[in-house]
Motif scaffolding. Structure first.
Motif, PDB file in Angstrom:
ATOM      1  N   LEU A 146      -8.065   2.715  -8.988  1.00 31.77           N
ATOM      2  CA  LEU A 146      -8.671   3.796  -7.937  1.00 31.77           C
ATOM      3  C   LEU A 146      -7.930   5.071  -7.956  1.00 31.77           C
ATOM      4  N   SER A 147      -8.709   6.187  -7.463  1.00 33.65           N
ATOM      5  CA  SER A 147      -8.061   7.458  -7.597  1.00 33.65           C
ATOM      6  C   SER A 147      -6.995   7.698  -6.469  1.00 33.65           C
ATOM      7  N   LYS A 148      -6.297   8.672  -6.740  1.00 35.47           N
ATOM      8  CA  LYS A 148      -5.029   8.946  -5.922  1.00 35.47           C
ATOM      9  C   LYS A 148      -5.189   8.879  -4.028  1.00 35.47           C
ATOM     10  N   SER A 149      -6.347   9.601  -3.731  1.00 39.50           N
ATOM     11  CA  SER A 149      -6.428   9.437  -2.435  1.00 39.50           C
ATOM     12  C   SER A 149      -6.896   8.261  -1.743  1.00 39.50           C
ATOM     13  N   PRO A 150      -7.747   7.297  -2.081  1.00 37.70           N
ATOM     14  CA  PRO A 150      -7.723   6.183  -1.508  1.00 37.70           C
ATOM     15  C   PRO A 150      -6.505   5.211  -1.803  1.00 37.70           C
ATOM     16  N   VAL A 151      -5.453   5.467  -2.787  1.00 42.75           N
ATOM     17  CA  VAL A 151      -4.337   4.736  -2.869  1.00 42.75           C
ATOM     18  C   VAL A 151      -3.361   5.142  -1.721  1.00 42.75           C
ATOM     19  N   GLN A 152      -3.425   6.568  -1.580  1.00 49.45           N
ATOM     20  CA  GLN A 152      -2.665   7.135  -0.377  1.00 49.45           C
ATOM     21  C   GLN A 152      -2.968   6.367   0.868  1.00 49.45           C
ATOM     22  N   ALA A 153      -4.070   6.495   1.022  1.00 50.69           N
ATOM     23  CA  ALA A 153      -4.699   5.803   2.386  1.00 50.69           C
ATOM     24  C   ALA A 153      -4.500   4.293   2.595  1.00 50.69           C
ATOM     25  N   ARG A 154      -4.551   3.771   1.559  1.00 48.58           N
ATOM     26  CA  ARG A 154      -4.343   2.180   1.450  1.00 48.58           C
ATOM     27  C   ARG A 154      -2.872   1.955   1.617  1.00 48.58           C
ATOM     28  N   LEU A 155      -1.965   2.782   0.939  1.00 48.66           N
ATOM     29  CA  LEU A 155      -0.507   2.727   1.343  1.00 48.66           C
ATOM     30  C   LEU A 155      -0.060   2.950   2.847  1.00 48.66           C
ATOM     31  N   LYS A 156      -0.641   3.839   3.364  1.00 49.66           N
ATOM     32  CA  LYS A 156      -0.428   4.265   4.790  1.00 49.66           C
ATOM     33  C   LYS A 156      -0.757   2.961   5.734  1.00 49.66           C
ATOM     34  N   ARG A 157      -2.078   2.526   5.427  1.00 52.13           N
ATOM     35  CA  ARG A 157      -2.602   1.419   6.230  1.00 52.13           C
ATOM     36  C   ARG A 157      -1.769  -0.040   6.010  1.00 52.13           C
ATOM     37  N   LEU A 158      -1.131  -0.020   4.805  1.00 46.98           N
ATOM     38  CA  LEU A 158      -0.358  -1.373   4.498  1.00 46.98           C
ATOM     39  C   LEU A 158       0.990  -1.126   5.128  1.00 46.98           C
ATOM     40  N   GLU A 159       1.377   0.203   5.163  1.00 45.70           N
ATOM     41  CA  GLU A 159       2.757   0.352   6.087  1.00 45.70           C
ATOM     42  C   GLU A 159       2.479   0.202   7.482  1.00 45.70           C
ATOM     43  N   THR A 160       1.478   0.698   8.040  1.00 46.20           N
ATOM     44  CA  THR A 160       1.139   0.716   9.419  1.00 46.20           C
ATOM     45  C   THR A 160       1.022  -0.724  10.076  1.00 46.20           C
ATOM     46  N   GLU A 161       0.366  -1.494   9.218  1.00 48.11           N
ATOM     47  CA  GLU A 161      -0.125  -2.896   9.433  1.00 48.11           C
ATOM     48  C   GLU A 161       1.238  -3.987   9.114  1.00 48.11           C
ATOM     49  N   GLY A 162       2.126  -3.388   8.686  1.00 54.64           N
ATOM     50  CA  GLY A 162       3.321  -4.332   8.461  1.00 54.64           C
ATOM     51  C   GLY A 162       3.760  -4.991   7.063  1.00 54.64           C
ATOM     52  N   PHE A 163       2.527  -4.786   6.330  1.00 50.05           N
ATOM     53  CA  PHE A 163       2.566  -5.427   4.836  1.00 50.05           C
ATOM     54  C   PHE A 163       3.648  -4.949   3.939  1.00 50.05           C
ATOM     55  N   ILE A 164       3.761  -3.698   4.089  1.00 51.36           N
ATOM     56  CA  ILE A 164       5.005  -2.838   3.479  1.00 51.36           C
ATOM     57  C   ILE A 164       5.907  -2.677   4.590  1.00 51.36           C
ATOM     58  N   THR A 165       7.277  -3.114   4.538  1.00 44.23           N
ATOM     59  CA  THR A 165       7.852  -2.762   5.536  1.00 44.23           C
ATOM     60  C   THR A 165       9.145  -1.880   5.302  1.00 44.23           C
ATOM     61  N   GLY A 166       9.211  -1.404   3.823  1.00 46.95           N
ATOM     62  CA  GLY A 166      10.059  -0.468   3.442  1.00 46.95           C
ATOM     63  C   GLY A 166      10.272  -0.419   1.836  1.00 46.95           C
ATOM     64  N   TYR A 167      11.108   0.656   1.360  1.00 50.39           N
ATOM     65  CA  TYR A 167      11.379   1.005   0.107  1.00 50.39           C
ATOM     66  C   TYR A 167      12.860   0.797  -0.138  1.00 50.39           C
ATOM     67  N   ARG A 168      13.236   0.197  -1.113  1.00 48.11           N
ATOM     68  CA  ARG A 168      14.582   0.304  -1.366  1.00 48.11           C
ATOM     69  C   ARG A 168      15.189   0.332  -3.099  1.00 48.11           C
ATOM     70  N   ALA A 169      16.171   0.588  -3.135  1.00 51.70           N
ATOM     71  CA  ALA A 169      16.857   0.578  -4.636  1.00 51.70           C
ATOM     72  C   ALA A 169      17.452  -0.964  -4.765  1.00 51.70           C
ATOM     73  N   THR A 170      17.282  -1.495  -6.110  1.00 49.89           N
ATOM     74  CA  THR A 170      17.817  -2.674  -6.415  1.00 49.89           C
ATOM     75  C   THR A 170      19.201  -2.384  -7.114  1.00 49.89           C
ATOM     76  N   ILE A 171      20.249  -2.569  -6.372  1.00 43.92           N
ATOM     77  CA  ILE A 171      21.752  -2.327  -6.722  1.00 43.92           C
ATOM     78  C   ILE A 171      22.387  -3.537  -7.620  1.00 43.92           C
ATOM     79  N   ASP A 172      22.824  -3.106  -8.612  1.00 41.74           N
ATOM     80  CA  ASP A 172      23.698  -4.162  -9.543  1.00 41.74           C
ATOM     81  C   ASP A 172      24.759  -4.406  -8.894  1.00 41.74           C
ATOM     82  N   PRO A 173      24.823  -5.766  -8.457  1.00 44.22           N
ATOM     83  CA  PRO A 173      26.188  -6.093  -7.777  1.00 44.22           C
ATOM     84  C   PRO A 173      27.337  -6.438  -8.522  1.00 44.22           C
ATOM     85  N   VAL A 174      27.055  -6.552  -9.807  1.00 45.87           N
ATOM     86  CA  VAL A 174      28.239  -6.842 -10.735  1.00 45.87           C
ATOM     87  C   VAL A 174      29.049  -5.316 -10.903  1.00 45.87           C
TER      88      VAL A 174
END
Length: 155
Positions: free
Chosen positions: A34-62
């Protein structure tokens, strides 16, 4: 909106983000076709509807000095709602407990505990886990190696 309401583009977005959370919107758009604009809109919707609940870094526990993993079965002497709520609240204050799951089975909770070594694990078990509200019994299983350690993705 339910999972069954997501089209193939939404599912592809979730799949890519589940593996590469820091991908740029432009790169994500190219990957899902898809182009950038539709992906941005879909991301916002997926966040608003709770499918995406956040973003985080994966930290190496070792690298943080927390390479020893133990799984702890916890049996409570009281499993009424108040006892479960007290346990749930108290477990939040122990930083070495990485995960805590209420289980339907022979025990009540399964904890994933991460420490530097067995000496530190014994301290956490004795001073923290064993003194949690309503704990009757614990059993520890030490992980020798992590064979697969992945977060959930749609695929």
């Amino acid at each position: 909106m339910k999972l069954s309401d997501l089209d193939r583009f939404d599912q592809a977005i979730l799949e890519v983000l589940g593996i590469e959370g820091r991908i740029s919107v432009t790169e994500l758009a190219g990957r899902v076709g898809l182009s950038k604009s539709p992906v941005q809109a879909r991301l916002k919707r997926l966040e608003t509807e709770g499918f995406i609940t956040g973003y985080r870094a994966t930290i190496d526990p070792v690298r943080l000095g927390r390479e020893r993993v133990a799984f702890v079965e916890v049996k409570l002497h009281d499993t009424r709602e108040g006892a479960l709520a007290a346990f749930n609240a108290a477990v939040q204050s122990i930083p070495e407990i990485e995960q805590c799951h209420l289980i339907a089975g022979a025990f009540d909770y399964l904890l994933k505990v991460r420490t530097a070594d067995m000496a530190r694990y014994r301290e956490v078990l004795a001073a923290d886990i064993s003194t949690l509200p309503h704990v009757a019994h614990t059993s520890t299983f030490v992980a020798m190696q992590s064979v697969k350690d992945a977060t959930w993705a749609t695929g």
